[in-house]
Structure formats: C-alpha cells, structure tokens
Design a protein around this motif. Structure first.
Motif, PDB file in Angstrom:
ATOM      1  N   ILE A  71      -7.661  -4.381  -4.013  1.00 39.09           N
ATOM      2  CA  ILE A  71      -6.308  -4.219  -3.475  1.00 39.09           C
ATOM      3  C   ILE A  71      -5.415  -5.353  -3.983  1.00 39.09           C
ATOM      4  O   ILE A  71      -4.278  -5.123  -4.399  1.00 39.09           O
ATOM      5  CB  ILE A  71      -6.335  -4.183  -1.936  1.00 39.09           C
ATOM      6  CG1 ILE A  71      -7.075  -2.938  -1.446  1.00 39.09           C
ATOM      7  CG2 ILE A  71      -4.918  -4.240  -1.363  1.00 39.09           C
ATOM      8  CD1 ILE A  71      -7.448  -2.975   0.028  1.00 39.09           C
ATOM      9  N   ARG A  72      -5.939  -6.557  -3.967  1.00 39.80           N
ATOM     10  CA  ARG A  72      -5.178  -7.727  -4.425  1.00 39.80           C
ATOM     11  C   ARG A  72      -4.759  -7.561  -5.884  1.00 39.80           C
ATOM     12  O   ARG A  72      -3.634  -7.889  -6.259  1.00 39.80           O
ATOM     13  CB  ARG A  72      -6.040  -8.972  -4.254  1.00 39.80           C
ATOM     14  CG  ARG A  72      -5.429 -10.253  -4.727  1.00 39.80           C
ATOM     15  CD  ARG A  72      -6.412 -11.386  -4.403  1.00 39.80           C
ATOM     16  NE  ARG A  72      -5.952 -12.636  -4.889  1.00 39.80           N
ATOM     17  CZ  ARG A  72      -6.577 -13.345  -5.823  1.00 39.80           C
ATOM     18  NH1 ARG A  72      -7.700 -12.899  -6.346  1.00 39.80           N
ATOM     19  NH2 ARG A  72      -6.101 -14.496  -6.198  1.00 39.80           N
ATOM     20  N   LYS A  73      -5.668  -7.052  -6.707  1.00 39.02           N
ATOM     21  CA  LYS A  73      -5.378  -6.887  -8.131  1.00 39.02           C
ATOM     22  C   LYS A  73      -4.279  -5.847  -8.371  1.00 39.02           C
ATOM     23  O   LYS A  73      -3.453  -6.001  -9.268  1.00 39.02           O
ATOM     24  CB  LYS A  73      -6.651  -6.470  -8.865  1.00 39.02           C
ATOM     25  CG  LYS A  73      -6.480  -6.364 -10.356  1.00 39.02           C
ATOM     26  CD  LYS A  73      -7.792  -6.068 -11.039  1.00 39.02           C
ATOM     27  CE  LYS A  73      -7.601  -6.035 -12.548  1.00 39.02           C
ATOM     28  NZ  LYS A  73      -8.855  -5.769 -13.240  1.00 39.02           N
ATOM     29  N   GLN A  74      -4.259  -4.796  -7.557  1.00 40.26           N
ATOM     30  CA  GLN A  74      -3.302  -3.701  -7.755  1.00 40.26           C
ATOM     31  C   GLN A  74      -2.066  -3.834  -6.876  1.00 40.26           C
ATOM     32  O   GLN A  74      -1.146  -3.044  -6.986  1.00 40.26           O
ATOM     33  CB  GLN A  74      -3.986  -2.360  -7.488  1.00 40.26           C
ATOM     34  CG  GLN A  74      -5.140  -2.084  -8.439  1.00 40.26           C
ATOM     35  CD  GLN A  74      -5.751  -0.724  -8.190  1.00 40.26           C
ATOM     36  OE1 GLN A  74      -5.042   0.255  -7.987  1.00 40.26           O
ATOM     37  NE2 GLN A  74      -7.061  -0.668  -8.214  1.00 40.26           N
ATOM     38  N   ASP A  75      -2.071  -4.772  -5.970  1.00 37.26           N
ATOM     39  CA  ASP A  75      -0.999  -5.016  -5.006  1.00 37.26           C
ATOM     40  C   ASP A  75      -0.940  -3.917  -3.944  1.00 37.26           C
ATOM     41  O   ASP A  75      -1.242  -4.162  -2.796  1.00 37.26           O
ATOM     42  CB  ASP A  75       0.349  -5.193  -5.696  1.00 37.26           C
ATOM     43  CG  ASP A  75       1.435  -5.627  -4.725  1.00 37.26           C
ATOM     44  OD1 ASP A  75       1.112  -6.437  -3.821  1.00 37.26           O
ATOM     45  OD2 ASP A  75       2.580  -5.163  -4.838  1.00 37.26           O
ATOM     46  N   ALA A  76      -0.569  -2.725  -4.312  1.00 38.38           N
ATOM     47  CA  ALA A  76      -0.552  -1.600  -3.383  1.00 38.38           C
ATOM     48  C   ALA A  76      -1.303  -0.463  -4.053  1.00 38.38           C
ATOM     49  O   ALA A  76      -1.070  -0.168  -5.221  1.00 38.38           O
ATOM     50  CB  ALA A  76       0.878  -1.176  -3.078  1.00 38.38           C
ATOM     51  N   CYS A  77      -2.210   0.152  -3.322  1.00 32.97           N
ATOM     52  CA  CYS A  77      -2.998   1.209  -3.960  1.00 32.97           C
ATOM     53  C   CYS A  77      -3.423   2.264  -2.941  1.00 32.97           C
ATOM     54  O   CYS A  77      -3.411   2.033  -1.737  1.00 32.97           O
ATOM     55  CB  CYS A  77      -4.205   0.623  -4.676  1.00 32.97           C
ATOM     56  SG  CYS A  77      -5.206  -0.478  -3.691  1.00 32.97           S
ATOM     57  N   ARG A  92      -2.248  -2.178   1.372  1.00 28.35           N
ATOM     58  CA  ARG A  92      -1.791  -3.464   0.842  1.00 28.35           C
ATOM     59  C   ARG A  92      -2.526  -4.581   1.577  1.00 28.35           C
ATOM     60  O   ARG A  92      -2.778  -4.468   2.770  1.00 28.35           O
ATOM     61  CB  ARG A  92      -0.296  -3.654   1.066  1.00 28.35           C
ATOM     62  CG  ARG A  92       0.588  -2.789   0.234  1.00 28.35           C
ATOM     63  CD  ARG A  92       2.079  -3.101   0.503  1.00 28.35           C
ATOM     64  NE  ARG A  92       2.936  -2.379  -0.402  1.00 28.35           N
ATOM     65  CZ  ARG A  92       3.307  -1.120  -0.236  1.00 28.35           C
ATOM     66  NH1 ARG A  92       2.889  -0.437   0.799  1.00 28.35           N
ATOM     67  NH2 ARG A  92       4.085  -0.529  -1.121  1.00 28.35           N
ATOM     68  N   THR A 122      -2.589  -8.007   3.436  1.00 28.49           N
ATOM     69  CA  THR A 122      -1.642  -8.830   4.194  1.00 28.49           C
ATOM     70  C   THR A 122      -1.764 -10.273   3.696  1.00 28.49           C
ATOM     71  O   THR A 122      -2.678 -10.608   2.922  1.00 28.49           O
ATOM     72  CB  THR A 122      -1.965  -8.784   5.697  1.00 28.49           C
ATOM     73  OG1 THR A 122      -3.273  -9.344   5.894  1.00 28.49           O
ATOM     74  CG2 THR A 122      -1.904  -7.357   6.251  1.00 28.49           C
ATOM     75  N   ARG A 176      -4.979 -11.790   1.762  1.00 28.16           N
ATOM     76  CA  ARG A 176      -4.915 -12.509   0.484  1.00 28.16           C
ATOM     77  C   ARG A 176      -5.499 -13.914   0.626  1.00 28.16           C
ATOM     78  O   ARG A 176      -6.236 -14.384  -0.249  1.00 28.16           O
ATOM     79  CB  ARG A 176      -3.482 -12.552  -0.043  1.00 28.16           C
ATOM     80  CG  ARG A 176      -3.015 -11.216  -0.620  1.00 28.16           C
ATOM     81  CD  ARG A 176      -1.658 -11.320  -1.324  1.00 28.16           C
ATOM     82  NE  ARG A 176      -0.589 -11.767  -0.433  1.00 28.16           N
ATOM     83  CZ  ARG A 176       0.100 -10.972   0.386  1.00 28.16           C
ATOM     84  NH1 ARG A 176      -0.164  -9.678   0.429  1.00 28.16           N
ATOM     85  NH2 ARG A 176       1.043 -11.448   1.149  1.00 28.16           N
TER      86      ARG A 176
END
Length: 146
Positions: free
Chosen positions: A48-54, A98, A100, A104
C-alpha cells in the motif's frame, strides 16, 4: 514407476519450502517491534505504501495473498487505524486502501527489522548461495506464471 515406499515427504521441495517459510515467519515475529503485526499485514502495508492508494486487487497482485485472505488482513489493519478504506469515487463497488500516518510510521519502523530477518533467514549461506537461492525461487515463480 517408483514405489511409494521410497517416497520420503521430508525430502520433497514443498516440505522444505514450508519449513524454510515457517522459520522465516518465526524469526519475523520474534524480531519486529509490534507483536500484533503479522508478516502478511506487514507486506500488505509495504504494498500500500509503495502504491499510495490501491484497490484490493492491486494488493493481491503485489503480495500474492489471495483475495479472501487480503480482505481479512485489510480489515485488521483498518481496526488498528493503520489503513483507511473508502469507496472509489469512479466505481462505488471498488474499495481504495490507503496507509494512514500511523500505518506509514509503523512500516518505516519495521523495515530495518525486516531487513535483519532477511539476513537471519539466509543464515550461513555465502553470497553465491544467496544469489543462487534468490535466482531459483524467482525462476520457480516465473514457471508458475507461464
């Protein structure tokens, strides 16, 4: 054709991979600072962190965790306020996940421990053996995708 009497399950690749994975997971659980965070939750947070929102499908593709399992993983992360989940404005049936700020921060704190776990998992393998193992595991995954 070989006789079933000479089949030794503990010599089979599936058994050996499972044992190596069990060892890796035990090392992970012992090393990370958050005892509630599972390996599946950690890789989900990383994806999720790599794609930001997925979407959930994006997470499934990135982590190779099946759809049914990923739903539970995301739900547990949501309960801990590590991710937020909302409907996609373009497709209300699709969920967007995402990380939070708390999620993160936990991911950032855990990554150094996860790197150490990788080193521990490799154990006493020399650099050539590490490269060979990585190459062979990736080759097995390519075969699976063909």
């Amino acid at each position: 054709m070989r006789n079933s009497d000479d089949y030794v399950f503990s010599d089979q690749i599936g058994h050996l991979l499972r044992r190596a994975y069990q060892r890796h997971i035990a090392l992970f659980q012992a090393a990370i600072p958050d005892s509630e965070l599972t390996a599946a939750q950690f890789v989900t947070l990383c994806a999720i962190r790599k794609q930001d929102a997925c979407s959930l499908n994006d997470i499934v593709k990135a982590t190779a965790i099946d759809q049914a399992t990923i739903r539970g993983v995301v739900e547990r992360l949501k309960k801990r306020s590590l991710v937020s989940v909302s409907a996609d404005p373009g497709d209300r049936r699709k969920l967007i996940v995402r990380a939070t700020g708390k999620g993160r921060a936990l991911t950032d704190r855990t990554i150094p421990f996860a790197r150490d776990v990788t080193e521990q998992t490799f154990g006493s393998l020399n650099p050539g053996e590490r490269v060979a193992l990585d190459f062979l595991l990736r080759a097995m995954m390519r075969t699976e995708q063909s």
